[in-house]
Design a protein around this motif. Structure first.
Motif, PDB file in Angstrom:
ATOM      1  N   ARG A 105      42.294   6.755  -2.837  1.00  0.00           N
ATOM      2  CA  ARG A 105      40.874   7.117  -2.706  1.00  0.00           C
ATOM      3  C   ARG A 105      40.672   8.510  -2.129  1.00  0.00           C
ATOM      4  O   ARG A 105      39.697   8.766  -1.410  1.00  0.00           O
TER       5      ARG A 105
ATOM      6  N   HIS B 281      36.036   2.153   2.521  1.00  0.00           N
ATOM      7  CA  HIS B 281      36.901   1.309   1.706  1.00  0.00           C
ATOM      8  C   HIS B 281      38.372   1.615   2.022  1.00  0.00           C
ATOM      9  O   HIS B 281      39.191   0.711   2.147  1.00  0.00           O
TER      10      HIS B 281
ATOM     11  N   GLU C 193      41.288  -0.919   3.482  1.00  0.00           N
ATOM     12  CA  GLU C 193      42.581  -1.156   2.821  1.00  0.00           C
ATOM     13  C   GLU C 193      43.738  -0.787   3.756  1.00  0.00           C
ATOM     14  O   GLU C 193      44.717  -1.513   3.880  1.00  0.00           O
TER      15      GLU C 193
ATOM     16  N   VAL D 207      39.526   2.829   4.761  1.00  0.00           N
ATOM     17  CA  VAL D 207      39.794   2.315   6.118  1.00  0.00           C
ATOM     18  C   VAL D 207      40.152   0.836   6.042  1.00  0.00           C
ATOM     19  O   VAL D 207      41.111   0.378   6.659  1.00  0.00           O
TER      20      VAL D 207
END
Lengths: 157, 211
Positions: free
Chosen positions: B58, B91, B95, B93
């Motif tokens: 990401r 997101h 994962e 963070v």
């Protein structure tokens, strides 16, 4: 943290911590009131400290960092303080002493890192902190600045 | 904006052990000065020391900043550039938090380094706390939420009412029973009002305008 029914991860709960903002604002508000006659109110740039105090030819920047008191000091605090110090030094063209007022946990490594960077730390303890005692500690730094060389944490209570 | 993830470990942890575990688990290591250059705050002034940096999915990256108080490790997570939205970062963070919690559960470092608690704080680019804080959902946190007073208050009110009626022997006195039921509800509502005011008197209540 969890996943929603479609399997997409969602960051929750991300909430505003109760008391965090209030403590920060209460502490900075109290200091602002107690040092109103020596404050520089002008603000420049993105990196602006909570208070800039000019007294007796010295400049002190005070930044209040509050959060969960069981957590260690954020790792970016040291750099943030140095950026604030540099910014004010360039702006006013004078030597600046940075002061960090915080309720986070501070370990020896943090103390050493801060002391090596010339940052003074004043520890406060939550909503029942003593405003007068804190102002006294800040006054001591402002008055003797920049010759104060103690590396220990100043307890406000 | 950037996030700081603070992990409290079950036992004291050595920085070198943690570094090698993370290198094995996440790979994608990047030089620290390159990571600092990408960061909004460390790009202005790099910190005196960090342990390790690596890329995440990401378009985010992580800097293992320090191991402090022996039981805490702190991670700086940020988007590689300003086009990465806060939503995407959160997101990442989530994962990362799930992955590192699993890794530290015992695969590499043994049970000593297991995660006792994990907290995420969101910061402005200038290092100020936004006041936003995230914690993983745990059995304890769900329990606390579900057993909060606001959740169980109606059941407690009904229970107290029933108890009073039985105690006063009013199951055959409908008028008095209704009166006592109302009284109990009013007493609870009054107690709730006083408590709500007492705890919330210094705060502001926000609501969405209807027009």
């Amino acid at each position: 943290m969890s996943k929603d029914p479609s399997g997409v991860p969602i960051a929750e709960p991300v909430t505003s911590g109760p008391g965090i903002v209030r403590l920060h604002e209460r502490v900075s508000g109290d200091l602002r009131k107690n040092f109103r006659e020596v404050l520089i109110e002008e603000r420049v740039g993105e990196f602006t400290p909570d208070l800039v105090i000019r007294h007796g030819g010295h400049v002190t920047v005070v930044e209040v960092k509050t959060g969960d008191p069981t957590m260690p000091l954020p790792s970016s605090a040291n750099v943030q303080m140095l950026i604030l110090k540099d910014g004010v030094r360039k702006w006013l063209g004078e030597e600046v002493v940075p002061v960090l007022v915080t309720n986070y946990r501070i370990d020896e490594a943090d103390q050493k890192e801060m002391a090596d960077s010339g940052i003074k730390i004043i520890a406060i303890q939550g909503l029942n902190y003593d405003s007068k005692s804190l102002s006294k500690k800040v006054s001591e730094i402002v008055e003797v600045n920049p010759s104060l060389s103690s590396n220990s944490i100043l307890e406000s209570e | 904006m950037y996030c700081e993830i603070t992990i409290r470990h079950r036992r004291p942890i050595k920085p070198d052990d943690l570094k090698s575990a993370i290198q094995q688990s996440f790979g994608n290591g990047i030089p620290l000065n390159q990571a600092y250059a990408r960061s909004a705050i460390y790009g202005v002034m790099p910190p005196p020391a960090s342990i390790f940096a690596f890329d995440l999915a990401r378009n985010c990256f992580v800097i293992l900043r320090k191991v402090s108080n022996v039981r805490f490790s702190t991670y700086h997570l940020e988007g590689t550039d300003r086009t990465v939205s806060v939503d995407t970062m959160l997101h990442a963070v989530q994962e990362f938090s799930e992955q590192i919690t699993a890794e530290l559960r015992g695969k590499t470092l043994g049970s000593d380094c297991r995660v006792r608690s994990l907290t995420v704080q969101l910061f402005e680019d200038n290092g100020r706390e936004t006041g936003m804080e995230g914690k993983p959902v745990t059995l304890g946190s769900v329990f606390k939420e579900k057993f909060a007073w606001r959740e169980i208050a109606p059941a407690v009110t009904a229970f107290a009412t029933a108890l009073l009626l039985i105690w006063r022997g009013l199951n055959k006195e409908p008028k008095q029973a209704v009166f006592y039921s109302l009284l109990i509800v009013l007493v609870f509502a009054l107690g709730d009002t006083v408590a709500g005011y007492w705890w919330g008197r210094d705060s502001m209540k926000w609501s969405l305008r209807q027009n």
